[in-house]
Design an enzyme around this catalytic site. Structure first.
Site, PDB file in Angstrom:
ATOM      1  N   ASP A  35       0.847  -1.188   0.000  1.00  0.00           N
ATOM      2  CA  ASP A  35       0.000   0.000   0.000  1.00  0.00           C
ATOM      3  C   ASP A  35       0.888   1.246   0.000  1.00  0.00           C
ATOM      4  O   ASP A  35       1.900   1.308   0.700  1.00  0.00           O
ATOM      5  CB  ASP A  35      -0.933  -0.004   1.219  1.00  0.00           C
ATOM      6  CG  ASP A  35      -2.075   0.982   1.074  1.00  0.00           C
ATOM      7  OD1 ASP A  35      -3.227   0.521   0.927  1.00  0.00           O
ATOM      8  OD2 ASP A  35      -1.818   2.212   1.097  1.00  0.00           O
ATOM      9  N   GLN A  98     -14.521   2.529   0.970  1.00  0.00           N
ATOM     10  CA  GLN A  98     -13.801   2.118  -0.250  1.00  0.00           C
ATOM     11  C   GLN A  98     -13.505   3.344  -1.106  1.00  0.00           C
ATOM     12  O   GLN A  98     -14.412   4.112  -1.434  1.00  0.00           O
ATOM     13  CB  GLN A  98     -14.647   1.109  -1.039  1.00  0.00           C
ATOM     14  CG  GLN A  98     -13.934   0.576  -2.279  1.00  0.00           C
ATOM     15  CD  GLN A  98     -14.749  -0.502  -2.993  1.00  0.00           C
ATOM     16  OE1 GLN A  98     -15.881  -0.811  -2.602  1.00  0.00           O
ATOM     17  NE2 GLN A  98     -14.161  -1.077  -4.031  1.00  0.00           N
ATOM     18  N   HIS A 104     -10.504  -5.253  -3.434  1.00  0.00           N
ATOM     19  CA  HIS A 104      -9.164  -5.532  -2.901  1.00  0.00           C
ATOM     20  C   HIS A 104      -9.238  -5.883  -1.431  1.00  0.00           C
ATOM     21  O   HIS A 104     -10.098  -5.396  -0.697  1.00  0.00           O
ATOM     22  CB  HIS A 104      -8.222  -4.345  -3.104  1.00  0.00           C
ATOM     23  CG  HIS A 104      -8.767  -3.037  -2.604  1.00  0.00           C
ATOM     24  ND1 HIS A 104      -9.701  -2.302  -3.305  1.00  0.00           N
ATOM     25  CD2 HIS A 104      -8.521  -2.338  -1.471  1.00  0.00           C
ATOM     26  CE1 HIS A 104      -9.999  -1.211  -2.618  1.00  0.00           C
ATOM     27  NE2 HIS A 104      -9.305  -1.205  -1.499  1.00  0.00           N
ATOM     28  N   HIS A 106      -7.148  -5.700   2.126  1.00  0.00           N
ATOM     29  CA  HIS A 106      -6.015  -5.133   2.855  1.00  0.00           C
ATOM     30  C   HIS A 106      -5.515  -6.207   3.814  1.00  0.00           C
ATOM     31  O   HIS A 106      -6.315  -6.794   4.574  1.00  0.00           O
ATOM     32  CB  HIS A 106      -6.447  -3.941   3.716  1.00  0.00           C
ATOM     33  CG  HIS A 106      -6.933  -2.743   2.971  1.00  0.00           C
ATOM     34  ND1 HIS A 106      -6.177  -1.594   2.820  1.00  0.00           N
ATOM     35  CD2 HIS A 106      -8.111  -2.496   2.340  1.00  0.00           C
ATOM     36  CE1 HIS A 106      -6.877  -0.694   2.144  1.00  0.00           C
ATOM     37  NE2 HIS A 106      -8.061  -1.217   1.846  1.00  0.00           N
TER      38      HIS A 106
HETATM   39  P1  AMP Z   1      -9.720   1.510   0.042  1.00  0.00           P
HETATM   40  O1  AMP Z   1      -9.824   2.822   0.779  1.00  0.00           O
HETATM   41  O2  AMP Z   1     -10.146   0.318   0.821  1.00  0.00           O
HETATM   42  O3  AMP Z   1     -10.396   1.605  -1.320  1.00  0.00           O
HETATM   43  O4  AMP Z   1      -8.176   1.267  -0.211  1.00  0.00           O
HETATM   44  C1  AMP Z   1      -7.463   1.850  -1.247  1.00  0.00           C
HETATM   45  C2  AMP Z   1      -6.022   1.782  -0.854  1.00  0.00           C
HETATM   46  O5  AMP Z   1      -5.240   1.979  -2.008  1.00  0.00           O
HETATM   47  C3  AMP Z   1      -5.578   2.820   0.174  1.00  0.00           C
HETATM   48  O6  AMP Z   1      -5.071   2.169   1.332  1.00  0.00           O
HETATM   49  C4  AMP Z   1      -4.491   3.614  -0.564  1.00  0.00           C
HETATM   50  O7  AMP Z   1      -3.422   3.979   0.281  1.00  0.00           O
HETATM   51  C5  AMP Z   1      -4.054   2.621  -1.614  1.00  0.00           C
HETATM   52  N1  AMP Z   1      -3.468   3.204  -2.814  1.00  0.00           N
HETATM   53  C6  AMP Z   1      -3.960   4.232  -3.543  1.00  0.00           C
HETATM   54  N2  AMP Z   1      -3.169   4.448  -4.609  1.00  0.00           N
HETATM   55  C7  AMP Z   1      -2.173   3.542  -4.552  1.00  0.00           C
HETATM   56  C8  AMP Z   1      -1.042   3.239  -5.364  1.00  0.00           C
HETATM   57  N3  AMP Z   1      -0.776   3.952  -6.484  1.00  0.00           N
HETATM   58  N4  AMP Z   1      -0.208   2.240  -4.991  1.00  0.00           N
HETATM   59  C9  AMP Z   1      -0.467   1.535  -3.868  1.00  0.00           C
HETATM   60  N5  AMP Z   1      -1.525   1.738  -3.069  1.00  0.00           N
HETATM   61  C10 AMP Z   1      -2.355   2.739  -3.402  1.00  0.00           C
END
Ligand code: AMP
Ligand code: ZN
Length: 118
Positions: A35, A98, A104, A106
């Site tokens: 992440d 989300q 996805h 975590h």
């Molecule tokens: P969610 O809020 O459950 O949709 O999780 C999305 C996650 O994607 C968050 O924890 C962000 O930190 C992560 N994220 C967003 N952009 C990127 C990226 N380019 N590379 C890795 N993680 C990312």
């Protein structure tokens, strides 16, 4: 190769390498990467290669895939030596927090995690 809404999907672009990421694990069904904004010493995202918006679109036909994603999360946890415990989270929809509309998991660990979440 993108189709429909997946054309603009951040995680589809990460899966196909258009956007760079730090790979942790990959196989024919999924890709796992660090992440960008880690919330714990271990914070890894596990995404299916197939674009699925969220758990709200995941019907029974996705059962085997979802089981595989859970197994991958547990395997990564073992590899990262998270023997004291960890958390697997699937934020779903606006109320679920989300922010990226590509399903996805975590995997969070490496410190005691509080409950309940916010
Ligand atoms: P969610 O809020 O459950 O949709 O999780 C999305 C996650 O994607 C968050 O924890 C962000 O930190 C992560 N994220 C967003 N952009 C990127 C990226 N380019 N590379 C890795 N993680 C990312
Ligand atoms: Zn996608």
């Amino acid at each position: 190769m993108y189709t429909g809404l997946a054309m603009s999907c951040l995680f589809c672009k990460i899966v196909d390498g258009t956007i760079s990421s730090t790979a942790v694990y990959q196989d024919e069904l999924c890709y796992a990467f660090a992440d960008l904004h880690p919330q714990a010493p271990v914070h890894i995202l596990i995404v299916p290669r197939e674009h699925i918006d969220s758990m709200m679109e995941a019907d029974q036909s996705k059962g085997a895939l979802l089981g595989h994603l859970l197994w991958v999360a547990a395997e990564i946890a073992r590899a990262k030596q998270l023997g004291k415990g960890y958390r697997i989270v699937i934020n779903t929809g606006p109320d679920g927090g989300q922010t990226v509309d590509h399903l996805h998991l975590h995997l969070l660990g490496g410190r005691p995690l509080t409950w309940p979440p916010g």
